[in-house]
Design an enzyme around this catalytic site. Structure first.
Site, PDB file in Angstrom:
ATOM      1  N   CYS A 198      60.281  32.258  17.023  1.00  0.00           N
ATOM      2  CA  CYS A 198      59.318  32.650  15.977  1.00  0.00           C
ATOM      3  C   CYS A 198      58.796  34.050  16.392  1.00  0.00           C
ATOM      4  O   CYS A 198      58.574  34.367  17.600  1.00  0.00           O
ATOM      5  CB  CYS A 198      57.933  31.742  16.183  1.00  0.00           C
ATOM      6  SG  CYS A 198      56.347  32.675  15.502  1.00  0.00           S
TER       7      CYS A 198
ATOM      8  N   LYS B 183      49.759  47.028  17.119  1.00  0.00           N
ATOM      9  CA  LYS B 183      49.379  45.630  16.734  1.00  0.00           C
ATOM     10  C   LYS B 183      48.317  45.143  17.722  1.00  0.00           C
ATOM     11  O   LYS B 183      48.770  45.296  18.748  1.00  0.00           O
ATOM     12  CB  LYS B 183      50.482  44.658  16.551  1.00  0.00           C
ATOM     13  CG  LYS B 183      50.296  43.515  15.943  1.00  0.00           C
ATOM     14  CD  LYS B 183      51.395  42.522  15.738  1.00  0.00           C
ATOM     15  CE  LYS B 183      51.077  41.159  15.502  1.00  0.00           C
ATOM     16  NZ  LYS B 183      51.943  40.142  15.555  1.00  0.00           N
TER      17      LYS B 183
ATOM     18  N   CYS C 124      51.964  29.033  14.928  1.00  0.00           N
ATOM     19  CA  CYS C 124      51.605  29.442  13.549  1.00  0.00           C
ATOM     20  C   CYS C 124      51.015  28.433  12.906  1.00  0.00           C
ATOM     21  O   CYS C 124      50.540  28.566  11.935  1.00  0.00           O
ATOM     22  CB  CYS C 124      52.868  29.771  12.706  1.00  0.00           C
ATOM     23  SG  CYS C 124      53.899  31.055  13.418  1.00  0.00           S
TER      24      CYS C 124
ATOM     25  N   LYS D  25      47.021  39.974  22.609  1.00  0.00           N
ATOM     26  CA  LYS D  25      46.425  39.611  24.015  1.00  0.00           C
ATOM     27  C   LYS D  25      47.583  40.247  24.974  1.00  0.00           C
ATOM     28  O   LYS D  25      47.153  40.782  26.140  1.00  0.00           O
ATOM     29  CB  LYS D  25      46.340  38.397  24.151  1.00  0.00           C
ATOM     30  CG  LYS D  25      44.976  37.860  23.627  1.00  0.00           C
ATOM     31  CD  LYS D  25      44.932  36.663  24.180  1.00  0.00           C
ATOM     32  CE  LYS D  25      43.822  35.813  23.232  1.00  0.00           C
ATOM     33  NZ  LYS D  25      43.924  34.245  23.394  1.00  0.00           N
TER      34      LYS D  25
ATOM     35  N   HIS E  55      37.495  39.077  17.875  1.00  0.00           N
ATOM     36  CA  HIS E  55      37.919  40.467  18.130  1.00  0.00           C
ATOM     37  C   HIS E  55      37.547  41.246  17.184  1.00  0.00           C
ATOM     38  O   HIS E  55      36.852  40.848  16.120  1.00  0.00           O
ATOM     39  CB  HIS E  55      39.270  40.641  18.587  1.00  0.00           C
ATOM     40  CG  HIS E  55      40.306  40.035  17.448  1.00  0.00           C
ATOM     41  ND1 HIS E  55      40.427  40.484  16.335  1.00  0.00           N
ATOM     42  CD2 HIS E  55      41.218  38.845  17.583  1.00  0.00           C
ATOM     43  CE1 HIS E  55      41.187  39.832  15.699  1.00  0.00           C
ATOM     44  NE2 HIS E  55      41.751  38.933  16.322  1.00  0.00           N
TER      45      HIS E  55
ATOM     46  N   HIS F  14      55.172  34.466  17.711  1.00  0.00           N
ATOM     47  CA  HIS F  14      54.746  33.801  19.178  1.00  0.00           C
ATOM     48  C   HIS F  14      55.719  33.583  20.134  1.00  0.00           C
ATOM     49  O   HIS F  14      55.757  33.052  21.222  1.00  0.00           O
ATOM     50  CB  HIS F  14      54.235  32.264  18.911  1.00  0.00           C
ATOM     51  CG  HIS F  14      53.072  32.570  17.796  1.00  0.00           C
ATOM     52  ND1 HIS F  14      53.137  32.410  16.438  1.00  0.00           N
ATOM     53  CD2 HIS F  14      51.936  32.558  18.155  1.00  0.00           C
ATOM     54  CE1 HIS F  14      51.938  32.329  15.885  1.00  0.00           C
ATOM     55  NE2 HIS F  14      51.165  32.384  17.124  1.00  0.00           N
TER      56      HIS F  14
ATOM     57  N   HIS G  94      38.264  40.247  13.354  1.00  0.00           N
ATOM     58  CA  HIS G  94      37.358  39.004  12.987  1.00  0.00           C
ATOM     59  C   HIS G  94      36.029  39.891  12.694  1.00  0.00           C
ATOM     60  O   HIS G  94      35.481  39.630  11.502  1.00  0.00           O
ATOM     61  CB  HIS G  94      37.041  37.967  13.913  1.00  0.00           C
ATOM     62  CG  HIS G  94      37.952  37.457  14.397  1.00  0.00           C
ATOM     63  ND1 HIS G  94      38.130  37.044  15.919  1.00  0.00           N
ATOM     64  CD2 HIS G  94      39.324  36.754  13.802  1.00  0.00           C
ATOM     65  CE1 HIS G  94      39.643  36.591  16.152  1.00  0.00           C
ATOM     66  NE2 HIS G  94      40.015  36.327  14.977  1.00  0.00           N
TER      67      HIS G  94
ATOM     68  N   CYS H 299      56.196  25.401  14.234  1.00  0.00           N
ATOM     69  CA  CYS H 299      56.020  26.419  15.218  1.00  0.00           C
ATOM     70  C   CYS H 299      54.432  26.077  15.510  1.00  0.00           C
ATOM     71  O   CYS H 299      53.693  26.217  14.705  1.00  0.00           O
ATOM     72  CB  CYS H 299      55.898  27.869  14.832  1.00  0.00           C
ATOM     73  SG  CYS H 299      55.163  28.906  16.024  1.00  0.00           S
TER      74      CYS H 299
HETATM   75  N1  MSP Z   1      41.840  29.382  10.375  1.00  0.00           N
HETATM   76  C1  MSP Z   1      42.678  30.478   9.500  1.00  0.00           C
HETATM   77  C2  MSP Z   1      41.636  30.704   8.083  1.00  0.00           C
HETATM   78  C3  MSP Z   1      41.222  29.545   7.655  1.00  0.00           C
HETATM   79  S1  MSP Z   1      40.467  29.883   5.967  1.00  0.00           S
HETATM   80  C4  MSP Z   1      40.011  28.440   5.343  1.00  0.00           C
HETATM   81  C5  MSP Z   1      42.702  31.566  10.160  1.00  0.00           C
HETATM   82  N2  MSP Z   1      42.277  32.166  11.163  1.00  0.00           N
HETATM   83  S2  MSP Z   1      42.340  33.298  11.991  1.00  0.00           S
HETATM   84  O1  MSP Z   1      41.340  33.442  13.117  1.00  0.00           O
HETATM   85  O2  MSP Z   1      43.810  33.531  12.517  1.00  0.00           O
HETATM   86  O3  MSP Z   1      42.437  34.731  11.034  1.00  0.00           O
HETATM   87  C6  MSP Z   1      41.597  34.831   9.939  1.00  0.00           C
HETATM   88  C7  MSP Z   1      41.223  36.085   9.495  1.00  0.00           C
HETATM   89  O4  MSP Z   1      41.077  37.178  10.705  1.00  0.00           O
HETATM   90  C8  MSP Z   1      42.021  36.914   8.890  1.00  0.00           C
HETATM   91  O5  MSP Z   1      42.172  36.558   7.458  1.00  0.00           O
HETATM   92  C9  MSP Z   1      41.612  38.310   8.751  1.00  0.00           C
HETATM   93  O6  MSP Z   1      40.364  38.051   8.102  1.00  0.00           O
HETATM   94  C10 MSP Z   1      40.835  38.302  10.280  1.00  0.00           C
HETATM   95  N3  MSP Z   1      41.860  39.056  11.199  1.00  0.00           N
HETATM   96  C11 MSP Z   1      42.366  38.599  12.265  1.00  0.00           C
HETATM   97  N4  MSP Z   1      42.993  39.659  12.869  1.00  0.00           N
HETATM   98  C12 MSP Z   1      42.989  40.606  12.119  1.00  0.00           C
HETATM   99  C13 MSP Z   1      43.513  42.095  12.194  1.00  0.00           C
HETATM  100  N5  MSP Z   1      44.232  42.582  13.320  1.00  0.00           N
HETATM  101  N6  MSP Z   1      43.097  42.902  11.344  1.00  0.00           N
HETATM  102  C14 MSP Z   1      42.540  42.394   9.980  1.00  0.00           C
HETATM  103  N7  MSP Z   1      41.832  41.228  10.130  1.00  0.00           N
HETATM  104  C15 MSP Z   1      42.286  40.435  11.023  1.00  0.00           C
HETATM  105  O7  MSP Z   1      43.965  32.480   9.827  1.00  0.00           O
END
Ligand code: MSP
Length: 480
Positions: free
Chosen positions: A143, A297, A129, A300, A18, A146, A21, A126
């Site tokens: 939680c 926020k 998480c 989904k 999304h 979730h 990311h 959880c």
């Molecule tokens: N898998 C772990 C990270 C392991 S790193 C060794 C994780 N993954 S995650 O997919 O949940 O989220 C990772 C990153 O996605 C966040 O640190 C951030 O960079 C990005 N983001 C996910 N959702 C976001 C927002 N809504 N806003 C900004 N960044 C976000 O945690």
């Protein structure tokens, strides 16, 4: 020439890519491209995090074999980054055999060094998480993220002796040997360290509760806790420990990008594992805030998740990258307002950059002029300050001011009215050279269109540019 090793977090494979990311990944890409432009040797890493109970659960919900489920979503991430022109040098998957073998080896080393200890653990876990929660984390027993009650887990786990590393880590962070930016995040980590809340923690899970993980070489009943496996990606991806030449070329990381939710893991656990393995520590961690969409926020359930492809379909790849990064200062919590995108697109790209390129190249072609681009790059160097402060919004602002100056220059000089050829060459040559600089500046943000303009300007005979940014109808503003 220096080397620059930059990483994004590896994203959980049960999410679809999304805009959150995408933002982090585009920032990484802009930095990677900027460093390559400066002549640095760059390695840009991104990838996916594929283990843990949550992923096994998602696969089950989809009625799929877990590995097949991972393969399918892995492809979605790879496709999304390809569509966004992300120039990563490798895409790590934690289900790669090579990665898993190294994680096992890392566990063996920690075990051999006496840094693991078997202890009973009981806690509220959880699955959403992927971590144990405390009573404090719960609202009405559930939680918050979730909306589900955590499971009570009681099991024998291997604990990592974290506490002995904490004084050293504190010192390294205080002295900026590991630089944590912005400084508010550094203080947050130092706060955690000073409050004495960080304890030895469990780094394995019983196979009966979590089966989808990396096996431990010395205990058939346990798998790796997902974070040990995940953090190790930053070193397994560059050859540790089997290709030490490659590894030494790139490690330590020059920059880990991440969001605030995973700060503790990167600023405390990760340095501790590295110290335990006698490896150098990352130089900088840059932490950014969370995005909301139109004030809400991203979720989904609310149904406001924006997929990168939706923006690409509307604005094109280059404009999508540009619009995301120009909106707000990187680092802060920010709200993505898509209703501002069209306005910005039309102002900066359609009427701004695109129009200037069209005007200048049309006049040069029409008058059949020979223009020399002198490739003088001093101005580009002046963007370094904002890059070094991670202020991509200001880099873009600087480039746009230069564009406005050029617009003013063209309006004042009215080249379409100039009859004296020498004067006309002078005005259009200045304009073309300014456009060349602007395009160089835009190159990390808009790798396709800026390159296209550079190719037009550097050709023996400059030809009229094709339309670059078709003007869009501003529905949001028209409705008002
Ligand atoms: N898998 C772990 C990270 C392991 S790193 C060794 C994780 N993954 S995650 O997919 O949940 O989220 C990772 C990153 O996605 C966040 O640190 C951030 O960079 C990005 N983001 C996910 N959702 C976001 C927002 N809504 N806003 C900004 N960044 C976000 O945690």
């Amino acid at each position: 020439m220096s080397k620059f090793y930059i990483t994004t977090p590896i994203y959980y494979v049960n999410d679809e890519p999304h805009i959150g990311h995408a933002y982090t990944t585009i920032v990484g890409d802009v930095l990677a491209r900027y460093h390559r432009q400066k002549g640095d040797d760059v390695f840009y890493l991104t990838g996916i995090d594929e283990h843990g109970a949550k992923i096994a659960e998602s696969a089950k919900e989809h009625n799929m074999d877990t590995q097949k489920f991972c393969d399918q979503t892995a492809a979605k991430f790879m496709n999304a980054w390809q569509a966004l022109d992300i120039s990563n040098d490798f895409f790590i998957r934690t289900t790669n055999k090579d990665h898993k073998d190294v994680v096992s080896k890392i566990f063996q080393t920690l075990h051999d060094k006496g840094l693991l200890e078997e202890k009973e653990y009981e806690g509220l876990y959880c699955v959403g998480c992927e971590k144990f929660l405390t009573e404090r984390d719960l609202v009405d027993g559930k939680c918050l993220d979730h909306k589900r009650e955590p499971d009570t887990l009681k099991e024998k786990n291997w604990f990592f002796k974290l506490e002995q590393f904490l004084p050293k880590i504190q010192e390294l962070i205080e002295s900026d040997t590991i630089q944590i930016l912005p400084v508010t995040r550094k203080n947050e980590v130092l706060g955690l360290l000073k409050e004495n809340v960080m304890k030895d923690f469990s780094v394995s899970r019983q196979k009966t509760s979590v089966a989808w993980g990396v096996d431990l070489p010395f205990d058939d009943n346990q798998v790796s806790y997902v974070w040990v496996d995940a953090l190790s990606n930053y070193i397994t991806a560059i050859g540790y420990p089997d290709d030490m030449d490659k590894f030494k070329k790139w490690w330590p990381a020059d920059l880990h990008l991440l969001a605030q939710d995973i700060l503790k893991f990167h600023a405390i656990y990760w340095p501790a594992f590295l110290l335990a393995l006698d490896l150098p520590l990352p130089k900088t961690l840059f932490i950014h805030g969370f995005f909301t969409i139109n004030g809400e926020k991203m979720s989904k359930t609310i149904g406001n998740v924006i997929k990168p492809q939706e923006l690409i379909d509307k604005y094109g790849v280059d404009a999508t990258r540009y619009l995301l990064l120009s909106q707000f200062p990187f680092g802060q919590e920010s709200d993505i307002r898509e209703d501002h995108f069209v306005e910005r697109y039309n102002a900066d790209l359609a009427n701004g950059y695109g129009n200037a390129v069209a005007r200048v190249t049309t006049l040069i072609e029409k008058n059949n002029l020979q223009i020399v681009i002198n490739k003088e790059t001093t101005w580009i160097d002046s963007l370094a300050k904002d890059y070094n402060n991670y202020r991509f919004d200001l880099v873009i602002k600087n480039i746009m001011s230069k564009l406005q100056e050029l617009d003013g220059y063209i309006t004042t000089n009215e080249p379409w009215k100039i009859e004296d050829e020498k004067k006309l060459v002078e005005v259009l040559s200045h304009s073309a050279n300014e456009l060349w600089l602007i395009s160089q500046g835009l190159l990390p943000f808009m790798p396709n269109i800026a390159q296209q303009v550079l190719d037009i300007l550097e050709a023996k005979q400059i030809k009229k540019a094709p339309p670059l940014f078709p003007r869009l109808v501003d529905n949001a503003n028209d409705a008002n």
